[in-house]
Motif scaffolding. Structure first.
Motif, mmCIF file in Angstrom:
data_model
loop_
_atom_site.group_PDB
_atom_site.id
_atom_site.type_symbol
_atom_site.label_atom_id
_atom_site.label_comp_id
_atom_site.label_asym_id
_atom_site.label_seq_id
_atom_site.Cartn_x
_atom_site.Cartn_y
_atom_site.Cartn_z
ATOM 1 N N GLU A 147 82.099 1.236 55.592
ATOM 2 C CA GLU A 147 82.809 1.109 54.326
ATOM 3 C C GLU A 147 83.917 2.157 54.278
ATOM 4 O O GLU A 147 83.677 3.326 54.571
ATOM 5 C CB GLU A 147 81.821 1.332 53.184
ATOM 6 C CG GLU A 147 82.396 1.117 51.815
ATOM 7 C CD GLU A 147 81.309 1.218 50.778
ATOM 8 O OE1 GLU A 147 80.490 0.276 50.695
ATOM 9 O OE2 GLU A 147 81.262 2.248 50.085
ATOM 10 N N TYR A 148 85.123 1.722 53.968
ATOM 11 C CA TYR A 148 86.260 2.635 53.819
ATOM 12 C C TYR A 148 86.725 2.579 52.374
ATOM 13 O O TYR A 148 87.212 1.542 51.923
ATOM 14 C CB TYR A 148 87.423 2.209 54.725
ATOM 15 C CG TYR A 148 87.421 2.837 56.088
ATOM 16 C CD1 TYR A 148 88.515 3.553 56.543
ATOM 17 C CD2 TYR A 148 86.334 2.690 56.937
ATOM 18 C CE1 TYR A 148 88.531 4.111 57.805
ATOM 19 C CE2 TYR A 148 86.334 3.248 58.195
ATOM 20 C CZ TYR A 148 87.430 3.952 58.620
ATOM 21 O OH TYR A 148 87.440 4.503 59.873
ATOM 22 N N ASN A 149 86.565 3.668 51.646
ATOM 23 C CA ASN A 149 87.045 3.748 50.270
ATOM 24 C C ASN A 149 86.559 2.571 49.426
ATOM 25 O O ASN A 149 87.301 1.998 48.636
ATOM 26 C CB ASN A 149 88.581 3.834 50.244
ATOM 27 C CG ASN A 149 89.088 5.026 51.034
ATOM 28 O OD1 ASN A 149 88.567 6.117 50.899
ATOM 29 N ND2 ASN A 149 90.067 4.804 51.883
ATOM 30 N N GLY A 150 85.308 2.195 49.623
ATOM 31 C CA GLY A 150 84.718 1.119 48.843
ATOM 32 C C GLY A 150 85.132 -0.269 49.286
ATOM 33 O O GLY A 150 84.945 -1.234 48.547
ATOM 34 N N SER A 151 85.658 -0.404 50.497
ATOM 35 C CA SER A 151 86.139 -1.709 50.932
ATOM 36 C C SER A 151 86.090 -1.843 52.451
ATOM 37 O O SER A 151 85.362 -1.120 53.132
ATOM 38 C CB SER A 151 87.570 -1.928 50.411
ATOM 39 O OG SER A 151 87.933 -3.290 50.529
ATOM 40 N N ILE A 152 86.899 -2.765 52.963
ATOM 41 C CA ILE A 152 86.933 -3.118 54.375
ATOM 42 C C ILE A 152 87.754 -2.093 55.150
ATOM 43 O O ILE A 152 88.837 -1.701 54.691
ATOM 44 C CB ILE A 152 87.531 -4.534 54.539
ATOM 45 C CG1 ILE A 152 86.660 -5.556 53.794
ATOM 46 C CG2 ILE A 152 87.672 -4.922 55.997
ATOM 47 C CD1 ILE A 152 87.275 -6.941 53.685
ATOM 48 N N PRO A 153 87.297 -1.664 56.334
ATOM 49 C CA PRO A 153 88.076 -0.696 57.111
ATOM 50 C C PRO A 153 89.412 -1.304 57.565
ATOM 51 O O PRO A 153 89.497 -2.515 57.817
ATOM 52 C CB PRO A 153 87.179 -0.365 58.295
ATOM 53 C CG PRO A 153 86.219 -1.488 58.394
ATOM 54 C CD PRO A 153 86.067 -2.057 57.020
ATOM 55 N N PRO A 154 90.450 -0.485 57.656
ATOM 56 C CA PRO A 154 91.784 -0.988 58.007
ATOM 57 C C PRO A 154 91.838 -1.784 59.302
ATOM 58 O O PRO A 154 92.541 -2.789 59.370
ATOM 59 C CB PRO A 154 92.626 0.279 58.111
ATOM 60 C CG PRO A 154 91.908 1.298 57.303
ATOM 61 C CD PRO A 154 90.455 0.946 57.391
ATOM 62 N N VAL A 155 91.103 -1.378 60.330
ATOM 63 C CA VAL A 155 91.167 -2.096 61.605
ATOM 64 C C VAL A 155 90.659 -3.528 61.450
ATOM 65 O O VAL A 155 91.220 -4.458 62.025
ATOM 66 C CB VAL A 155 90.423 -1.336 62.736
ATOM 67 C CG1 VAL A 155 88.919 -1.312 62.510
ATOM 68 C CG2 VAL A 155 90.750 -1.912 64.092
#
Length: 177
Positions: free
Chosen positions: A83-91
């Motif tokens: 989880e990145y910042n409550g969402s989908i990771p950029p990659v």
């Protein structure tokens, strides 16, 4: 099982850390079930960040076309992502964007495809799993109802990994044509 065989499941890791390790555990579980299971590390691909200006100017990069071909060959996917910042990771978000701009229908690659989800995240990954489930369902995927959540204090249980893999392997891609 040969190295060139089409996998029954392609496990996709969206990090080179704990989710890559989690992905390796899913690969091992699939192989223990006698199925061809391969691992794709998105962080190792030379895939540029999706940018609509670059797309308009340069078209779809070769790395995105190669990724699309690899994913098309696998009838089922299992995505392991943090989880990145409550969402989908950029990659992962960027990869999905590149995949969805190829062809006439942005859903083509995902539509009817069985996909499982797992996350190893500092906070447990529930926001990621919720957002990813919504996005994959919007793209037409058959998302497995069961998911695996893990963190440092609560590692993924072997029986949970096996159960998710069994459920995914029982699903067949929908024939939509």
């Amino acid at each position: 099982m040969t190295a060139n065989a089409t996998p029954d499941v392609l496990v996709i890791s969206a990090s080179n850390g704990e989710n890559l390790k989690l992905g390796e555990r899913f690969v091992a579980a699939g192989r223990e079930l006698g199925r061809q299971t391969d691992l794709l590390d998105l962080t190792s691909l030379p895939l540029p960040l999706y940018n609509p200006r670059a797309h308009a100017a340069d078209g779809v990069p070769d790395a995105a076309r190669a990724l699309s071909s690899q994913l098309q060959a696998a009838p089922r996917w299992l995505i392991c992502a943090p989880e990145y910042n409550g969402s989908i990771p950029p990659v992962l978000s960027s990869a999905i964007a590149w995949l969805s701009v190829q062809g006439d229908d942005f859903r083509t690659l995902f539509n009817g495809r069985p996909i499982g989800m797992a996350s190893h995240s500092g906070g447990g990954g529930m926001e990621l799993l919720t957002v990813l489930r919504i996005q994959l369902a919007h793209l037409g995927a058959q998302v497995v109802g069961r998911q695996v959540q893990a963190n440092a204090a609560k590692p993924a249980k072997p029986e949970s990994i096996r159960d998710l893999m069994v459920r995914l392997l029982q699903m067949e891609p929908l024939q939509l044509s």
